[in-house]
Design a protein around this motif. Sequence first.
Motif, short mmCIF file in Angstrom:
data_model
loop_
_atom_site.label_atom_id
_atom_site.label_comp_id
_atom_site.label_asym_id
_atom_site.label_seq_id
_atom_site.Cartn_x
_atom_site.Cartn_y
_atom_site.Cartn_z
N UNK A 1 0.83 -1.19 0.00
CA UNK A 1 0.00 0.00 0.00
C UNK A 1 0.87 1.25 0.00
N UNK A 2 0.23 2.36 -0.22
CA UNK A 2 0.96 3.62 -0.26
C UNK A 2 0.97 4.22 1.13
N UNK A 3 2.14 4.60 1.61
CA UNK A 3 2.25 5.12 2.96
C UNK A 3 2.21 6.64 3.02
N UNK A 4 2.68 7.28 1.96
CA UNK A 4 2.68 8.73 1.98
C UNK A 4 2.84 9.27 0.57
N UNK A 5 2.25 10.42 0.35
CA UNK A 5 2.45 11.14 -0.91
C UNK A 5 2.94 12.53 -0.54
N UNK A 6 4.03 12.93 -1.14
CA UNK A 6 4.59 14.24 -0.83
C UNK A 6 4.83 15.02 -2.11
N UNK A 7 4.63 16.32 -2.03
CA UNK A 7 5.03 17.20 -3.13
C UNK A 7 5.82 18.33 -2.51
N UNK A 8 7.02 18.55 -3.01
CA UNK A 8 7.75 19.76 -2.59
C UNK A 8 8.53 20.31 -3.78
N UNK A 9 8.94 21.55 -3.64
CA UNK A 9 9.60 22.18 -4.78
C UNK A 9 11.12 22.02 -4.69
N UNK A 10 11.80 22.65 -5.63
CA UNK A 10 13.25 22.47 -5.72
C UNK A 10 13.99 22.95 -4.47
N UNK A 11 13.32 23.78 -3.66
CA UNK A 11 13.97 24.24 -2.43
C UNK A 11 13.54 23.44 -1.22
N UNK A 12 12.76 22.42 -1.45
CA UNK A 12 12.30 21.61 -0.33
C UNK A 12 11.09 22.18 0.38
N UNK A 13 10.45 23.20 -0.22
CA UNK A 13 9.24 23.76 0.36
C UNK A 13 8.08 22.81 0.11
N UNK A 14 7.44 22.31 1.15
CA UNK A 14 6.34 21.37 0.90
C UNK A 14 5.16 22.06 0.23
N UNK A 15 4.55 21.36 -0.69
CA UNK A 15 3.33 21.85 -1.35
C UNK A 15 2.15 20.95 -1.04
N UNK A 16 2.46 19.70 -0.71
CA UNK A 16 1.41 18.76 -0.30
C UNK A 16 2.06 17.70 0.59
N UNK A 17 1.45 17.45 1.72
CA UNK A 17 1.92 16.34 2.54
C UNK A 17 0.71 15.49 2.88
N UNK A 18 0.81 14.23 2.56
CA UNK A 18 -0.30 13.34 2.87
C UNK A 18 0.29 12.03 3.40
N UNK A 19 0.06 11.80 4.67
CA UNK A 19 0.55 10.58 5.29
C UNK A 19 -0.63 9.68 5.59
N UNK A 20 -0.53 8.43 5.19
CA UNK A 20 -1.66 7.53 5.42
C UNK A 20 -1.54 6.81 6.75
N UNK A 21 -0.62 7.31 7.60
CA UNK A 21 -0.58 6.89 8.99
C UNK A 21 -0.53 8.16 9.82
N UNK A 22 -0.99 8.07 11.04
CA UNK A 22 -0.95 9.26 11.87
C UNK A 22 0.46 9.42 12.42
N UNK A 23 1.02 10.58 12.14
CA UNK A 23 2.43 10.79 12.42
C UNK A 23 2.60 12.16 13.06
N UNK A 24 3.52 12.25 13.99
CA UNK A 24 3.80 13.54 14.61
C UNK A 24 4.24 14.55 13.56
N UNK A 25 3.82 15.79 13.73
CA UNK A 25 4.18 16.82 12.76
C UNK A 25 5.70 16.95 12.63
N UNK A 26 6.39 16.84 13.74
CA UNK A 26 7.85 17.00 13.69
C UNK A 26 8.49 15.84 12.91
N UNK A 27 7.95 14.64 13.10
CA UNK A 27 8.49 13.50 12.37
C UNK A 27 8.22 13.66 10.88
N UNK A 28 7.03 14.16 10.57
CA UNK A 28 6.71 14.41 9.17
C UNK A 28 7.73 15.35 8.55
N UNK A 29 8.02 16.41 9.27
CA UNK A 29 8.95 17.40 8.73
C UNK A 29 10.34 16.81 8.54
N UNK A 30 10.73 15.97 9.49
CA UNK A 30 12.05 15.36 9.38
C UNK A 30 12.12 14.46 8.16
#
Lengths: 188, 980
Positions: A1-30
């Motif tokens: 299954x798919x665990x996460x879908x991420x979109x970010x730009x060339x500078x690493x700026x997130x444009x979409x974060x979608x995690x299919x598990x509940x995850x701490x915001x800080x862990x997501x960022x890391x």
Amino acid sequence: MINAVLVFNNNGQPRLTKFYTQLDTSVQQRLISEIFTLVANRPNSSCNFLPLPPLLAGSSTTPSPTAQHNDTPSLVTYRHYATLYFIIISTSTESPLALLDLIQVYVEALDRLFENVCELDLIFNFETLHATLAEMIVGGVVVETGLERVVEGVKSQGRVAKRPTGDSGVGSLGRLGALGREGIWVGR
Amino acid sequence: MFEKSLYDLIRGLRNHKGNEKEYIQESLRECRKEIRSQDMNLKATALLKITYLEMFGYDMSWASFNVLEVMSSQIYGQKKVGYLAAIQSFRPDTEVLMLAENLLKKDLTSPTPVVITLPLVAIPHVVNPSMANSLLSDLLPRLTHSHAAIRKKTIVTLYRLALVYPETLRPAWPKIKERLQDENEDPSVTSAIVNVVCELGWRRPQDFLPLAPRLFDLLVAGGNNWMAIKLIKLFATLTPLEPRLIKKLLPPLTTIIKTTPAMSLLYECIHGIIQGGILDSIEGTTEGEEVARLCVGKLRSMLVVEGDPNLKFVALLAFQKIVTSHPHLVSLHQDVILECIDDPDISIRMRALDLAVGMVNPENVAMIVERLLRQLFEAPVATAADDITNDRGMHNGVEPAADSDDEGAGEALRPAERKSSLPPPLPEEYRVNAIRSILEICSRDTYANLSDFDWYLDVLVKLVKACPTVQPSSTNDDSLSDDSRDNRDISYAIGRELQNVAVRVKSMRTEAAAAAQFLLLTDSRDKLFPAHGNGGRGVLGYCAWIAGEYAPFLTSPEAVLDSLLHSSTTRLPPPTLAISIHAILKLVTHICGSGMTWTPHRRTTTALLLAKTIHFLEPLASHPALEVQERAVEYLELLRLAAEAATGHPASDEAFAEPPLLLTQALPALFTGMELNPVAPGALRKVPPPADIDLDAPINPNLAAILRAAEEDDLSEELQDGFEIFYKQRPEGIAISDSAVSAAARLEAALKSDLSSSYQNPSPVEDDATTARRRAERRERYKDDPFYIASDEDSGSGSQMHRIIKNSNGGEEIDIDAIPIMDLELEHGELLRAAAPAKKKASRRRVEIVADENLGGDGEDASRPDPVRPVPARGKKSVLLVDSSGLGSLSLEGDSGGTLDIEQREAEEKALREVERLRLEMQRASERIQAKEEGVVVRKKKKKRGKEGDAPPVAVEEGVAAKPKKKKRQIDMTDAAVPA
């Protein structure tokens, strides 16, 4: 299954974060920054599969040789479009090449919705970005791969806002239609 | 007050380049205010804004109740914002979840399809077991909703429900199966079901066998490649259970392989054939040969013809899976696979490297290794900038930055152009992997693939130069096991291989010793070790061992000894230094120990050599590492004795003079006894325990009574007699004899005193009769007490040496024959086993390779469990992992399969979370204390904690412990200062 879908730009700026598990915001960022570091260092001629980022590799248990699959995310697939990276993290039950096609469908659907999509559209309409993804993936399982149906599904939820005209001061908004035709594998 | 929309927020963010952080903080403050307003529109907008900021890592858990408010809005647009916020921000510990349940139920039964979709998409993100139980009844009717979109999303949501609450499947599975069997069902719904079945399938494949006919029809009908891929994946898990499926599957699969233009489907077909064990089961038949050839041929074309890095990558992955079962098939294509070892893409290289390790055979081993060597030496060394850990992203995290409009954000999304770039410098991780692969390729199955050990030794020496620099770690090298040292520094593994060859391949010992000598000589080190950094140093310890153990094989032992005595040796890591010290003694013994006539010239050179060695060892006698210190002290004594013997021994130029026996007999006897042979790791465990030992029987049956007696015993008396005498009234004789008296003199004195003072004689100090009696009584009482070390009867007299000798000789006579020794019968077993070469060739030299020695059979012996082997710990869960293990116990077919223990599992998980939370709290508390050493602050914290009541007392304890500890340390310091 798919665990996460991420979109970010060339500078690493997130444009979409979608995690299919509940995850701490800080862990997501890391995780985002780890993947960005991995992906940003790759030459464009490289293949579209990333080694596991430290956050995932460190905790992944060695699968028993008899079992074909397990729940551990083992595949990080990405595609790079102009200024944006699209990333899918998944387990071994997904097909790597099909995931690349899936990203392609996603981008094409966005292109249909925004008529010539660019990063600015996605910045200002991140709600639509989420809605489009929700038409394709629910709870980590792919539910739709047909371009028409995805676009239809999003449109049924209401008018898709266009990018504010004041911001479109950039001239080089080439058509993305060409992209739609040159999908690498005719997987659909 | 002016309210910002999301658009204004983003515009504002872009206009505040440089001080985004303040801008965001200010916006968040505004949002906090706005979200409390009664105006739903304002509330929803504020929520959308904080959801946007959450993407950049700004916590929004504080708004969870407001999320719920917006979710319950009557207006679809606002509801949508609320659901999005819930998906993005709700965590397992979000408390309002309970309140959300009714709302979700209500929206699920809404007449508007778009509203139903909202909870369907959100539930997988927020669901927990109890919620799943209550939502199930509302979800099931949605399976027959008139909209296909609702049906397929419901199916997936039910799957996620089943993951946390497997009971879901009991009512849901028959309905889902019905959908799957329905041929008039919308194809996209069927496809979604197949996706779900594929996820469920690998957990319980046996439950899905009855579905095989329908799934097979779907596969043959074709039309949807996405679904076909999943079907093939599913069949790959079913075929091992039902071999008859293979026959049925083969024709459609081969047709697809031959005809499909879609590479992803083609690849999955091949992958499925490999993964499903189809290749193995049809092996031997003509059909099987054909299929295998077809698959491997297609994979080859993916590597060569397409020139697409992604296809290369997946083809190598597939090859990797075949290589274990069909190495011969893969090695047919070694030309193209080895091409990939030089691919500019590191990911592809890594795969190719793994593959190369798998497909090695005696014919191609040299070619593969040479290729890797060339790569290691030709590629530029990766600089620090290439190291991903140095990237800014790793240190700073990602901050939202204002990107200006002309930065390309307006550029349409086109696939980035594939530019050809220079081959990247090899990252260290790859270098280490390559070296490790070379070692593994060559040493596999006790060198089964290798015939030319000259070449191998040459490779090993070359590899030393390729070793990457190792960061000196803060941890002490002593504490590292072999494995962890290998992981940090690959050169240890190279060294071990050198040692292995020297020990196992007797015919190559001269060459191995020469290689070790070459690496050890300081003159040649510049050439052999990496020019920069400290890479490769780990090999030195092993070289020193070889040089010492096989000193007779060295061409110039004196030069090696000189290099080992070089001052740079003292800077080696302690374990290496300890081995070097040992090697030095062996070398000295070898050089000095020949039985030739004892001329004055030889006497001088020997004395010089010994003096030099002693000079080297003397500073090491106070080395901080105990192992080094111990060896240095021991060998110093030995060498001092030897030096004395050498200088004192009469030499003669004319007649044959016997060299001192200490040099020719005593010292060599320490090292030349038995040949060292490799021992199998499990051999020690196979030594059966003696039959007459009962490990459960207590050594002393009345231990408890003794302990009690010891507690009651007067401590002050004890102190006076035992401790006081031992520590405070140290006899001065020791200090003097330590340095001033020469070793030989001391030995002599010791012998003399040993003769004069007998065990029974009371020491002159003990003239007080009462003391003696009391002591005798106590000795009697404590005779069997393992915790009581009897004080020396003569603690006031005699030198240290005297005591040592007396204890070993004058004590109870040790009956050496009485010590039980197991006869290992090693000689009867086959000591040497020639590694049978796979193919006998006229040109191949037969090399005798010593195999590991073992007792009995080769297999692991379960009769004696390994006390050291760690119990396989339950691995930490991956952060993104969705646990589906609960499904494993639920049978879909039977009425009541395995018993479910959902509640227990839930409780367990809750307990685990609690433990984790406490651990974090403790950690934070200790960090706080570390940060603020001031006692006042600690006490404040303590009070606050006390008020809370429910908090663990850890912080308090820590706080209390911190202060006395500090005080205590001061006392210790003053104590230490007194004797000095």
